[in-house]
Design a protein around this motif. Structure first.
Motif, PDB file in Angstrom:
ATOM      1  N   ALA A   1       0.750  -1.186   0.101  1.00 40.31           N
ATOM      2  CA  ALA A   1       0.185   0.219   0.178  1.00 40.31           C
ATOM      3  C   ALA A   1       0.733   1.352   0.076  1.00 40.31           C
ATOM      4  O   ALA A   1       1.976   1.581   0.729  1.00 40.31           O
ATOM      5  CB  ALA A   1      -0.834  -0.121   1.607  1.00 40.31           C
ATOM      6  N   PRO A   2       0.241   2.367  -0.547  1.00 41.51           N
ATOM      7  CA  PRO A   2       1.237   3.126  -1.379  1.00 41.51           C
ATOM      8  C   PRO A   2       1.172   4.236   0.310  1.00 41.51           C
ATOM      9  O   PRO A   2       1.973   5.423   0.044  1.00 41.51           O
ATOM     10  CB  PRO A   2       0.723   4.180  -1.584  1.00 41.51           C
ATOM     11  N   TRP A   3       0.316   3.974   1.901  1.00 40.60           N
ATOM     12  CA  TRP A   3       0.505   5.408   2.163  1.00 40.60           C
ATOM     13  C   TRP A   3       1.931   5.790   2.959  1.00 40.60           C
ATOM     14  O   TRP A   3       2.218   7.258   3.055  1.00 40.60           O
ATOM     15  CB  TRP A   3      -0.856   4.655   3.364  1.00 40.60           C
ATOM     16  N   PRO A   4       2.829   5.598   2.902  1.00 39.64           N
ATOM     17  CA  PRO A   4       3.655   5.861   3.592  1.00 39.64           C
ATOM     18  C   PRO A   4       4.011   6.944   2.846  1.00 39.64           C
ATOM     19  O   PRO A   4       4.614   8.002   3.177  1.00 39.64           O
ATOM     20  CB  PRO A   4       4.754   4.889   4.164  1.00 39.64           C
ATOM     21  N   LEU A   5       4.203   6.401   1.467  1.00 40.35           N
ATOM     22  CA  LEU A   5       5.113   7.475   0.272  1.00 40.35           C
ATOM     23  C   LEU A   5       4.033   8.407   0.336  1.00 40.35           C
ATOM     24  O   LEU A   5       4.534   9.634   0.236  1.00 40.35           O
ATOM     25  CB  LEU A   5       4.863   6.294  -1.132  1.00 40.35           C
ATOM     26  N   ILE A   6       2.714   8.298   0.157  1.00 40.40           N
ATOM     27  CA  ILE A   6       1.753   9.824   0.018  1.00 40.40           C
ATOM     28  C   ILE A   6       1.966  10.086   1.159  1.00 40.40           C
ATOM     29  O   ILE A   6       1.572  11.370   1.120  1.00 40.40           O
ATOM     30  CB  ILE A   6       0.740   8.947  -0.019  1.00 40.40           C
ATOM     31  N   PHE A   7       2.238  10.094   2.633  1.00 40.90           N
ATOM     32  CA  PHE A   7       2.389  11.466   3.205  1.00 40.90           C
ATOM     33  C   PHE A   7       3.616  11.701   3.421  1.00 40.90           C
ATOM     34  O   PHE A   7       3.871  12.912   3.973  1.00 40.90           O
ATOM     35  CB  PHE A   7       2.480  10.036   4.601  1.00 40.90           C
ATOM     36  N   VAL A   8       5.023  10.723   3.201  1.00 40.05           N
ATOM     37  CA  VAL A   8       6.036  11.662   2.720  1.00 40.05           C
ATOM     38  C   VAL A   8       5.561  12.360   1.266  1.00 40.05           C
ATOM     39  O   VAL A   8       6.269  14.330   1.490  1.00 40.05           O
ATOM     40  CB  VAL A   8       6.928  11.049   2.411  1.00 40.05           C
ATOM     41  N   LEU A   9       5.024  12.684   0.222  1.00 41.75           N
ATOM     42  CA  LEU A   9       5.043  13.197  -0.344  1.00 41.75           C
ATOM     43  C   LEU A   9       4.011  14.561  -0.094  1.00 41.75           C
ATOM     44  O   LEU A   9       3.910  15.336  -0.876  1.00 41.75           O
ATOM     45  CB  LEU A   9       4.553  12.857  -1.663  1.00 41.75           C
ATOM     46  N   SER A  10       3.260  14.336   0.446  1.00 43.08           N
ATOM     47  CA  SER A  10       2.332  15.190   0.316  1.00 43.08           C
ATOM     48  C   SER A  10       2.715  16.398   1.181  1.00 43.08           C
ATOM     49  O   SER A  10       2.291  17.298   1.292  1.00 43.08           O
ATOM     50  CB  SER A  10       1.179  14.666   1.510  1.00 43.08           C
ATOM     51  N   ALA A  11       4.042  16.434   2.502  1.00 41.04           N
ATOM     52  CA  ALA A  11       4.466  17.425   3.144  1.00 41.04           C
ATOM     53  C   ALA A  11       5.027  18.082   1.850  1.00 41.04           C
ATOM     54  O   ALA A  11       5.979  19.196   2.162  1.00 41.04           O
ATOM     55  CB  ALA A  11       5.585  16.394   4.342  1.00 41.04           C
ATOM     56  N   MET A  12       5.794  16.548   0.687  1.00 40.30           N
ATOM     57  CA  MET A  12       6.932  17.943   0.067  1.00 40.30           C
ATOM     58  C   MET A  12       6.109  19.055  -0.579  1.00 40.30           C
ATOM     59  O   MET A  12       6.567  20.012  -0.387  1.00 40.30           O
ATOM     60  CB  MET A  12       7.180  16.833  -0.995  1.00 40.30           C
ATOM     61  N   ILE A  13       5.135  18.358  -1.230  1.00 41.61           N
ATOM     62  CA  ILE A  13       4.115  19.327  -2.385  1.00 41.61           C
ATOM     63  C   ILE A  13       3.520  20.674  -1.760  1.00 41.61           C
ATOM     64  O   ILE A  13       3.878  21.627  -2.688  1.00 41.61           O
ATOM     65  CB  ILE A  13       3.237  19.049  -3.037  1.00 41.61           C
ATOM     66  N   SER A  14       3.504  20.872  -0.216  1.00 43.75           N
ATOM     67  CA  SER A  14       3.294  21.804   0.294  1.00 43.75           C
ATOM     68  C   SER A  14       4.063  23.206   0.670  1.00 43.75           C
ATOM     69  O   SER A  14       3.975  24.441   0.779  1.00 43.75           O
ATOM     70  CB  SER A  14       3.022  21.931   1.699  1.00 43.75           C
ATOM     71  N   ALA A  15       4.764  22.653   0.333  1.00 40.58           N
ATOM     72  CA  ALA A  15       6.075  23.805  -0.251  1.00 40.58           C
ATOM     73  C   ALA A  15       6.737  24.326  -1.071  1.00 40.58           C
ATOM     74  O   ALA A  15       8.122  25.011  -1.036  1.00 40.58           O
ATOM     75  CB  ALA A  15       7.360  23.026   1.043  1.00 40.58           C
ATOM     76  N   CYS A  16       6.067  23.814  -1.973  1.00 38.49           N
ATOM     77  CA  CYS A  16       6.813  23.599  -3.729  1.00 38.49           C
ATOM     78  C   CYS A  16       6.008  24.684  -4.503  1.00 38.49           C
ATOM     79  O   CYS A  16       4.685  23.678  -4.601  1.00 38.49           O
ATOM     80  CB  CYS A  16       7.580  23.190  -3.895  1.00 38.49           C
ATOM     81  N   MET A  17       5.994  25.550  -5.079  1.00 41.21           N
ATOM     82  CA  MET A  17       5.506  26.424  -5.849  1.00 41.21           C
ATOM     83  C   MET A  17       5.571  27.552  -6.889  1.00 41.21           C
ATOM     84  O   MET A  17       6.120  28.591  -6.498  1.00 41.21           O
ATOM     85  CB  MET A  17       3.068  26.613  -5.183  1.00 41.21           C
ATOM     86  N   VAL A  18       5.788  26.980  -8.067  1.00 41.27           N
ATOM     87  CA  VAL A  18       7.005  28.145  -9.210  1.00 41.27           C
ATOM     88  C   VAL A  18       5.674  28.940  -9.507  1.00 41.27           C
ATOM     89  O   VAL A  18       4.201  28.806  -9.181  1.00 41.27           O
ATOM     90  CB  VAL A  18       7.576  26.772 -10.302  1.00 41.27           C
ATOM     91  N   GLY A  19       6.761  30.078 -10.219  1.00 41.50           N
ATOM     92  CA  GLY A  19       5.734  30.784 -10.700  1.00 41.50           C
ATOM     93  C   GLY A  19       5.551  32.813  -9.970  1.00 41.50           C
ATOM     94  O   GLY A  19       5.718  31.971  -8.379  1.00 41.50           O
ATOM     95  N   PRO A  20       4.801  33.062 -10.242  1.00 45.25           N
ATOM     96  CA  PRO A  20       4.773  34.478  -8.922  1.00 45.25           C
ATOM     97  C   PRO A  20       3.918  34.141  -8.693  1.00 45.25           C
ATOM     98  O   PRO A  20       2.482  34.136  -8.949  1.00 45.25           O
ATOM     99  CB  PRO A  20       4.869  35.741 -10.597  1.00 45.25           C
TER     100      PRO A  20
END
Length: 476
Positions: free
Chosen positions: A12-31
């Motif tokens: 099941a991918p849940w550990p990986l999902i939790f890690v990646l969800s923390a990553m995506i909240s900190a990165c958003m390109v563009g102005p």
């Protein structure tokens, strides 16, 4: 139904999902959108504040204290087709925003099937020579699948920002339509009432012109006046009469316009012809600070929201420079027999991370970014134009309202002078100092002054409506 096999659960991918969800909240390109830019040359305040009083409580048209106008406005806001269509555009924009936002969440689906399979004995697999493989099979399949676009660099989140701003722009557009609708309705009501008053004045003037023509005809017949005097009298009578059909047509047009704005058939408005209402007293102009007016103007807010949407689109375009990662997972059951379909031995699972990267599309991505940046600059200039246009709109209508009010004051003074002159003529005629023709001429001059005053009052009231619309006072 049996429990999942422990080995399957470990996939099941849940550990990986939790890690990646923390990553995506900190990165958003563009102005990041920081609000609208300052507009050079925008005036901090108005140049004609002497016209106005303190800002009145909205809605502005209620200051007229006119029951008929309140009823018509309520009817228009409830039934105008254009306004109803604008509400549906808001619903569409909100649905588009929700659809874009939903793509940020994991997408989960389920499917089940029972497949009857007949294989060829003469195909690539020689079933005649392999009797252990049956030609006829029935496959039972059930599967639950999930996928998630991790949006590591904010492409989808920028799309959500853009869709949200577009939805807010539609709300501003609908508000602009409401304010325009109310202003147009009140203006048409003023025009109808003014036209009814002007028709009454014209009819009275025509009656006087007919009396004058008959009086002159008697004098011509008695040889007291030349025949040309009768021609002049008939010309004046026809000039007065010629204005009646045009004014009657304008009155009919105002009635039809009111019915259309209220979402009714043209015939519905005919009852308004029988409801004679006086024109209201001209209220003072309720002014407000320029900054407050700009914040209320729907056209300015609409331009600002479109600028915000265009800014978010830059980030969505720039995110294409980076890899897009998604995770797909599936778990289900597959069996050739229905009796053991949901047993542990029939269990299946699948976990598939997917990396998509437009490595060889650098030129296309760069063009998309340049396109988004150009659109953002275009919307910035459009916003600047909307601010300057709004300021000019208010100033222009303030100046027009000031001139219309001064003109009406002069016309009222002219009516007062004509009224005094008419009374003097009546007294002089009673005393035998002037003849009937001179008295009728004095009364005609009074009616002409009254007609001009009624037209001037209509212009002043419509100018007052235009200022209130430009100031963007709420209508609900």
């Amino acid at each position: 139904m049996s429990h999942f096999d422990p080995k399957v659960r470990s996939l099941a991918p849940w550990p990986l999902i939790f890690v990646l969800s923390a990553m995506i909240s900190a990165c958003m390109v563009g102005p990041d959108y920081q609000g609208p830019p300052a507009v050079a040359g925008s005036s901090p305040d108005w140049t004609r504040q002497q016209l106005g009083a303190a800002a009145s409580s909205p809605p502005w048209w209620r200051s007229l204290q006119d029951a008929q106008i309140e009823q018509l406005v309520a009817l228009a806001l409830a039934h105008n087709p254009d306004l109803q269509a604008s509400r549906q555009r808001i619903v569409q924009a909100r649905s588009q925003r929700d659809a874009v936002a939903a793509a940020l969440l994991p997408q989960v689906g389920a499917q089940a099937s029972v497949q009857s399979l007949q294989q060829s004995e003469n195909g690539p697999l020689p079933l005649k020579k392999l009797p252990i493989i049956p030609r006829y099979e029935q496959i039972h399949d059930a599967e639950f699948d999930a996928s998630w676009d991790l949006d590591l660099f904010g492409a989808r989140r920028r799309a959500v920002q853009s869709a949200q701003a577009q939805q807010q722009a539609e709300v501003a557009a609908a508000e602009d339509l409401r304010k325009s609708l109310v202003a147009e309705l009140v203006r048409n009501v003023f025009s109808l009432r003014a036209q009814q008053a002007q028709l009454q004045t014209l009819e009275q003037a025509l009656t006087l012109a007919q009396q004058s023509r008959r009086s002159i005809a008697r004098q011509v017949a008695q040889g007291e006046l030349p025949a040309s005097a009768l021609d002049d009298a008939e010309q004046q009578e026809k000039l007065w009469a010629a204005q009646l059909p045009l004014l009657q047509a304008s009155r009919q047009g105002s009635v039809y316009a009111i019915a259309l704005l209220c979402g009714q058939t043209p015939q519905w408005g005919l009852h308004l012809l029988q409801e004679r209402q006086p024109l209201p007293i001209l209220p003072p102009l309720p002014l407000d600070a320029a900054a407050a007016v700009l914040a209320r103007r729907p056209d300015v807010r609409m331009a600002e929201r479109r600028l915000a949407a265009a800014t978010a689109n830059i980030g969505a375009a720039k995110a294409q420079w980076f890899p897009q990662i998604s995770i797909g997972a599936a778990i289900g059951y597959q069996s050739l027999q229905g009796s053991n379909w949901f047993s542990a031995a029939s269990q299946t699972s699948d976990l598939m991370p997917l990396l998509h990267w437009r490595i060889f599309s650098a030129g296309q991505i760069q063009a998309e970014v340049h396109f988004a940046q150009a659109q953002q600059k275009e919307q910035a200039y459009a916003y600047a134009h909307s601010v300057l246009s709004a300021l000019a709109d208010v100033e222009q209508h303030l100046a027009a309202a000031q001139q219309a009010r001064l003109s009406w004051d002069q016309e009222q003074a002219a009516v007062a002078a004509a009224d005094r002159s008419s009374r003097h003529a009546q007294h002089a005629f009673a005393a035998g100092e002037i003849d009937l023709q001179q008295r009728i001429l004095s009364d005609l001059q009074h009616e002409q002054a009254l007609l001009a005053e009624e037209q001037s009052q209509e212009q002043a009231l419509n100018a007052w409506v235009a200022v209130n619309k430009a100031l963007a006072w709420p209508v609900e």
